[in-house]
Design an enzyme around this catalytic site. Structure first.
Site, PDB file in Angstrom:
ATOM      1  N   GLU A 253       1.281  26.611  47.496  1.00 36.49           N
ATOM      2  CA  GLU A 253       2.030  26.533  46.227  1.00 36.49           C
ATOM      3  C   GLU A 253       2.450  27.961  45.906  1.00 36.49           C
ATOM      4  O   GLU A 253       1.693  28.722  45.309  1.00 36.49           O
ATOM      5  CB  GLU A 253       1.136  25.979  45.109  1.00 36.49           C
ATOM      6  CG  GLU A 253       0.620  24.575  45.342  1.00 36.49           C
ATOM      7  CD  GLU A 253       1.654  23.485  45.052  1.00 36.49           C
ATOM      8  OE1 GLU A 253       2.763  23.802  44.561  1.00 36.49           O
ATOM      9  OE2 GLU A 253       1.346  22.314  45.325  1.00 36.49           O
ATOM     10  N   CYS A 287       5.148  30.037  37.584  1.00 37.88           N
ATOM     11  CA  CYS A 287       5.861  29.786  38.840  1.00 37.88           C
ATOM     12  C   CYS A 287       7.132  28.999  38.564  1.00 37.88           C
ATOM     13  O   CYS A 287       8.118  29.113  39.286  1.00 37.88           O
ATOM     14  CB  CYS A 287       4.955  29.050  39.817  1.00 37.88           C
ATOM     15  SG  CYS A 287       4.170  27.619  39.089  1.00 37.88           S
TER      16      CYS A 287
HETATM   17  P1  NAD Z   1      -0.904  36.828  44.574  1.00 39.82           P
HETATM   18  O1  NAD Z   1      -0.221  36.274  45.773  1.00 39.82           O
HETATM   19  O2  NAD Z   1      -0.923  38.286  44.395  1.00 39.82           O
HETATM   20  O3  NAD Z   1      -2.433  36.341  44.545  1.00 39.82           O
HETATM   21  C1  NAD Z   1      -2.770  34.973  44.527  1.00 39.82           C
HETATM   22  C2  NAD Z   1      -4.164  34.792  45.092  1.00 39.82           C
HETATM   23  O4  NAD Z   1      -4.138  35.011  46.504  1.00 39.82           O
HETATM   24  C3  NAD Z   1      -5.218  35.758  44.546  1.00 39.82           C
HETATM   25  O5  NAD Z   1      -6.418  35.052  44.353  1.00 39.82           O
HETATM   26  C4  NAD Z   1      -5.345  36.781  45.651  1.00 39.82           C
HETATM   27  O6  NAD Z   1      -6.583  37.450  45.677  1.00 39.82           O
HETATM   28  C5  NAD Z   1      -5.182  35.901  46.877  1.00 39.82           C
HETATM   29  N1  NAD Z   1      -4.739  36.573  48.108  1.00 39.82           N
HETATM   30  C6  NAD Z   1      -3.785  37.523  48.240  1.00 39.82           C
HETATM   31  N2  NAD Z   1      -3.622  37.835  49.538  1.00 39.82           N
HETATM   32  C7  NAD Z   1      -4.486  37.062  50.250  1.00 39.82           C
HETATM   33  C8  NAD Z   1      -4.795  36.919  51.630  1.00 39.82           C
HETATM   34  N3  NAD Z   1      -4.175  37.648  52.557  1.00 39.82           N
HETATM   35  N4  NAD Z   1      -5.728  36.018  51.995  1.00 39.82           N
HETATM   36  C9  NAD Z   1      -6.354  35.266  51.064  1.00 39.82           C
HETATM   37  N5  NAD Z   1      -6.124  35.371  49.734  1.00 39.82           N
HETATM   38  C10 NAD Z   1      -5.197  36.261  49.336  1.00 39.82           C
HETATM   39  O7  NAD Z   1      -0.222  36.108  43.300  1.00 39.82           O
HETATM   40  P2  NAD Z   1      -0.402  36.438  41.743  1.00 39.82           P
HETATM   41  O8  NAD Z   1       0.276  37.709  41.413  1.00 39.82           O
HETATM   42  O9  NAD Z   1      -1.806  36.245  41.328  1.00 39.82           O
HETATM   43  O10 NAD Z   1       0.427  35.214  41.092  1.00 39.82           O
HETATM   44  C11 NAD Z   1       1.801  35.196  40.938  1.00 39.82           C
HETATM   45  C12 NAD Z   1       2.494  34.433  42.055  1.00 39.82           C
HETATM   46  O11 NAD Z   1       1.934  33.124  42.208  1.00 39.82           O
HETATM   47  C13 NAD Z   1       3.968  34.198  41.780  1.00 39.82           C
HETATM   48  O12 NAD Z   1       4.688  34.385  42.969  1.00 39.82           O
HETATM   49  C14 NAD Z   1       4.022  32.750  41.324  1.00 39.82           C
HETATM   50  O13 NAD Z   1       5.270  32.121  41.495  1.00 39.82           O
HETATM   51  C15 NAD Z   1       2.971  32.148  42.198  1.00 39.82           C
HETATM   52  N6  NAD Z   1       2.469  30.896  41.648  1.00 39.82           N
HETATM   53  C16 NAD Z   1       2.867  29.726  42.229  1.00 39.82           C
HETATM   54  C17 NAD Z   1       2.462  28.514  41.695  1.00 39.82           C
HETATM   55  C18 NAD Z   1       2.912  27.214  42.305  1.00 39.82           C
HETATM   56  O14 NAD Z   1       2.293  26.191  41.996  1.00 39.82           O
HETATM   57  N7  NAD Z   1       3.916  27.185  43.139  1.00 39.82           N
HETATM   58  C19 NAD Z   1       1.604  28.486  40.578  1.00 39.82           C
HETATM   59  C20 NAD Z   1       1.202  29.702  40.019  1.00 39.82           C
HETATM   60  C21 NAD Z   1       1.645  30.897  40.568  1.00 39.82           C
END
Ligand code: NAD
Length: 500
Positions: A253, A287
């Site tokens: 997602e 998102c």
């Molecule tokens: P992010 O990608 O920086 O982090 C999200 C999560 O992934 C965190 O828990 C982080 O620690 C983890 N993570 C990062 N790299 C990783 C890796 N290599 N391996 C495992 N885990 C890892 O995102 P953010 O800044 O927290 O949130 C914003 C983003 O999330 C935006 O792009 C938004 O659109 C998206 N988002 C999408 C949805 C959806 O349902 N499509 C919902 C909410 C947020």
């Protein structure tokens, strides 16, 4: 309510919140609210092991009984809705209504999952062989690894966990390192529900505190049957291939770049309300936030005028104060990314309205901004990126075909909407040649999805679906069973073998 009382109500042990190296800061004022210990790789592996043990026991519990645990979790959430909502506001910066709204979504998915626990149906299929019956059975899958983003710190967990629990799975959750306290509070609430439930296996929910390294250990562990990861497209690009490498299941997602098309026949007042909520709500950090407005040239001036008025009166301020519509950005990096995008938009010929830093004197360590509306000559590179901040790019169109091409002309495919009273336009938008997104709405904005539908998007949004409809199937293992109740062993496709 002061924060110590809040922690107490939510079952958080204050002494565990003041040791370690992970600083948790509130975006409301930038102050540190806790310091947590991060899990090591070995501890992560141990927590996954405990969840796997719990799964082996939990899968034997009848699904409707598993639903009872989720019902009790829903009760805990109802009782502590205000407190958990407030912690969401403090930790993620959402205004009070949005913080509590997020908890309401959790309650709703619990209700949905309780019903689902009696509806995990498989099909019965006509066999081509006499004296045979075919059927599908759905079995618990294993440990579900949930990785969540900062902006929906609790709802995304519940969408996954309520379904996973009724499906007979255990969960290991790695929340965003920016919002670990709400995760610990959810774990404590589930623990209370488990105590009331009686005989749920310990280890049913593990919470991992830490950043990328802890996330990677979860992603790489073969005992984690499904990784459900919510976050940026960058994260999905890393996680997807790692899970595929070990043939695990992955539900992604990821980022969105959501557009609203406004056509000449649209109700402009309604459209303006939908755009405002979608573009400035949660300070543009959903998102599903509206990031692009594609408006017919004949109504563009009128609509932009309305929006500028509404933007100017949208109150920016502490999310904890009544009357605030736009809370803070999560941190400095988010503010800098927003300013960079606005600079690029200007360089591409964009006219920027708003977007300045606000309340710097009152909150020098927090990042409040006025939402930005940017009139663009065309859909340039910066418009095609997701900048996680309240920026709305406005583009004009001549023909509905051009509007659809523009709507679909970005790498992401999460949410989309059209405001129109023309039946043909509405139907085309939702038809196979219309919006290419996972969510395509008519006369309602891009954000604020209900839990009853499957939630997710296409292209760089990752293709995953969670929450309602039949999204539960991703959390179960499907077996096709053929049962022969005859005295013969006929082969399929009429094949004769040996003495036949
Ligand atoms: P992010 O990608 O920086 O982090 C999200 C999560 O992934 C965190 O828990 C982080 O620690 C983890 N993570 C990062 N790299 C990783 C890796 N290599 N391996 C495992 N885990 C890892 O995102 P953010 O800044 O927290 O949130 C914003 C983003 O999330 C935006 O792009 C938004 O659109 C998206 N988002 C999408 C949805 C959806 O349902 N499509 C919902 C909410 C947020």
């Amino acid at each position: 309510m002061d924060i110590t009382e809040l922690f107490k109500e939510l079952g958080l042990d204050s002494s565990a919140l003041s040791s370690g190296t992970l600083q948790v800061r509130s975006p409301v004022d930038g102050a540190s609210i806790a310091v947590l210990s991060e899990h090591t790789r070995n501890e992560t592996i141990q927590i996954i092991g405990q969840a796997h043990e719990a799964f082996l026991a939990w899968r034997r519990v009848p699904a409707p009984r598993r639903g009872e645990l989720v019902r009790l979790l829903g009760e805990e959430l109802r009782t502590h809705k205000q407190a958990l909502g407030r912690l969401v506001s403090i930790e993620a910066g959402k205004i009070t209504a949005e913080g509590e709204g997020e908890v309401q979504e959790m309650i709703d998915i619990c209700d949905f999952a309780v019903g689902l626990s009696r509806q995990l149906y498989g099909l019965t299929i006509a066999s081509e062989r006499p004296g045979h019956r075919m059927m599908e059975t759905w079995h618990p899958l294993g440990v579900v690894g949930v990785i969540s983003a900062f902006n929906f710190p609790v709802a995304v967990w519940s969408w996954n966990t309520a379904l996973a629990l009724v499906c007979g799975d255990a969960v290991v959750w790695k929340p965003s390192e920016k919002t670990p306290l709400t995760a610990l509070a959810c774990q404590a609430l589930l623990r209370r529900a488990m105590e009331r439930f009686g005989d749920a296996p310990q280890g049913l929910l593990g919470v991992l505190i830490g950043g990328r390294e802890v996330g990677e250990a979860l992603v790489d562990d073969a005992r984690v049957a499904l990784v459900s990861a919510t976050g940026s497209t960058r994260m999905g690009r890393e996680v997807g291939p790692r899970v595929a490498q070990r043939f695990g299941r992955c539900l992604l997602e990821l980022g969105g770049n959501n557009a609203i098309i406004v056509t000449p026949s649209a109700d402009l007042d309604m459209a303006a309300r939908g755009i405002l909520f979608g573009a400035v709500g949660t300070a543009g950090q959903r998102c599903t936030s509206t990031r692009r407005l594609i408006v017919h040239h004949s109504v563009a001036d009128r609509l932009v005028e309305k929006l500028k008025k509404a933007y100017a009166s949208a109150r920016v301020g502490s999310p904890l104060e009544a009357g605030t519509l736009v809370g803070p950005l999560i941190d400095r990096a988010a503010f800098e990314a927003m300013q960079l995008a606005l600079e690029q938009a200007r360089a591409h010929g964009g006219a920027v309205f708003g977007g300045e830093r606000q309340l710097q004197d009152a909150y020098p360590d927090a990042f409040y901004v006025s939402p930005a509306l940017v009139e663009m000559p065309e859909q340039t590179e910066v418009v095609c990126q997701e900048t996680f901040a309240p920026i709305l790019y406005v583009m004009r169109y001549e023909s509905f075909d051009d509007a659809l091409t523009m709507q679909n002309g970005v790498p992401q495919g999460l949410s989309s909407a059209v405001f129109t009273t023309d039946l043909r336009e509405a139907e085309r938008f939702t038809s196979p040649e219309g919006s290419d997104c996972g969510i395509a709405n008519v006369n309602i904005g891009t954000s604020g999805a209900e839990i009853g539908g499957a939630f997710g998007g296409e292209k760089e949004t990752g293709g995953g679906r969670e929450s309602g409809s039949d999204a539960w199937k991703a959390y179960m293992r499907r077996a096709t069973n053929t049962i022969n109740y005859s005295r013969e062993l006929p082969l399929a496709q009429g094949i004769k073998f040996g003495d036949d």
